[in-house]
Scaffold this active site. Structure first.
Site, short mmCIF file in Angstrom:
data_model
loop_
_atom_site.label_atom_id
_atom_site.label_comp_id
_atom_site.label_asym_id
_atom_site.label_seq_id
_atom_site.Cartn_x
_atom_site.Cartn_y
_atom_site.Cartn_z
N HIS A 151 1.05 1.65 -8.15
CA HIS A 151 0.37 2.94 -8.23
C HIS A 151 -0.80 2.91 -9.23
O HIS A 151 -1.09 3.90 -9.90
CB HIS A 151 1.34 4.05 -8.64
CG HIS A 151 2.54 4.18 -7.75
ND1 HIS A 151 2.46 4.34 -6.38
CD2 HIS A 151 3.87 4.16 -8.05
CE1 HIS A 151 3.68 4.42 -5.87
NE2 HIS A 151 4.55 4.31 -6.85
N LEU A 193 0.88 -1.16 0.00
CA LEU A 193 0.00 0.00 0.00
C LEU A 193 0.91 1.21 0.00
O LEU A 193 1.78 1.35 0.87
CB LEU A 193 -0.91 0.00 1.23
CG LEU A 193 -2.10 0.96 1.21
CD1 LEU A 193 -3.01 0.71 0.01
CD2 LEU A 193 -2.91 0.84 2.50
N ASP A 194 0.74 2.08 -1.00
CA ASP A 194 1.65 3.22 -1.19
C ASP A 194 1.84 4.02 0.10
O ASP A 194 0.93 4.12 0.92
CB ASP A 194 1.10 4.17 -2.26
CG ASP A 194 1.00 3.52 -3.62
OD1 ASP A 194 1.64 2.47 -3.81
OD2 ASP A 194 0.29 4.06 -4.48
N LYS A 195 2.99 4.65 0.21
CA LYS A 195 3.30 5.48 1.37
C LYS A 195 2.25 6.58 1.55
O LYS A 195 1.84 6.88 2.68
CB LYS A 195 4.69 6.11 1.20
CG LYS A 195 5.11 7.02 2.34
CD LYS A 195 6.51 7.57 2.11
CE LYS A 195 6.94 8.50 3.24
NZ LYS A 195 8.31 9.04 3.03
#
Length: 237
Positions: free
Chosen positions: A185, A104-106
């Site tokens: 993304h 899960l993206d930052k």
């Protein structure tokens, strides 16, 4: 998953595809002498041929795995933190005894599944299994109904056409999208391809598992949730 085995195959991958353990766990068991092939103690990297008899010590097969839901805060890294970055392990309250399933993206936040059961990772994340992940997406401007439909049909992101998804409007600049794949993304790139910037992205569901814990908190899966998870992963509970 056992139907996908093609011989010869490395012993650690064989144990993974037989839903016995992860490859990392397999290497640990092999090092401890708890795995045998045709009655002889297996070696790291050894190949399994069709017809070989592979045995794993009962104490290893009966291991009790743990499964948690975690609400990842924005700004926390799910994998490979760089200098001065905080990881999920740093803030989950569970340390490195369990690891995230997927990424899960930052800059994104929301639901993550944490476990020490490496057997389930491929079964859950591989697009071929079609497991759903639902997200709440905020954009920088009103999103057209026609663009919501385009997101659902599939969008060209740098030469790759995304798989069909389910979209639903929540507000003028907010919508939900349910994916069955997870390119890097992906949602941000899908929106950018249609001229939108994502201002907030939250994962609210993984398969049957809902986001129902506070930001930065975790909870253990219930017995029914665990049983359903293992069933969906093709593993006998």
């Amino acid at each position: 998953m056992t139907n996908s085995i093609k011989y010869p195959i490395r012993i650690n991958r064989y144990l993974l595809l037989r839903n016995i353990c992860s490859r990392r766990e397999a290497d640990r068991l092999i090092t401890q002498g708890k795995v045998s092939i045709n009655g002889s103690v297996a070696q790291l990297g050894q190949q399994v041929a069709e017809g070989d008899v592979v045995d794993v010590a009962d104490s290893a097969k009966n291991r009790e795995y743990r499964y948690f839901l975690f609400n990842k805060p924005r700004g926390i890294v799910s994998h490979n933190p760089q200098r001065d970055e905080q990881s999920v392990e740093d803030v989950s309250g569970l340390g490195n005894s369990v690891s995230p399933v997927g990424r899960l993206d930052k800059d994104s936040h929301g639901l993550m599944l944490l476990t020490d059961d490496g057997r389930i990772v491929h079964a859950i994340l591989s697009p071929e299994h079609g497991h759903e992940r639902e997200y709440e997406v905020h954009t920088d401007k009103y999103i057209k109904e026609s663009d919501l439909k385009k997101l659902g049909r599939g969008v060209d992101i740098e030469g790759y056409i995304t798989k069909p998804a389910t979209t639903e409007r929540i507000d003028d600049t907010v919508f939900s999208i349910t994916l069955t794949e997870g390119k890097k993304h992906q949602i941000r790139r899908m929106c950018a391809a249609l001229g939108y910037q994502v201002t907030d992205l939250k994962r609210v569901r993984m398969m049957h598992l809902p986001l129902d814990v506070a930001d930065g908190k975790n909870r253990m899966l219930t017995k029914d949730e665990k049983t359903a998870l293992l069933t969906k992963a093709g593993i006998k509970a």
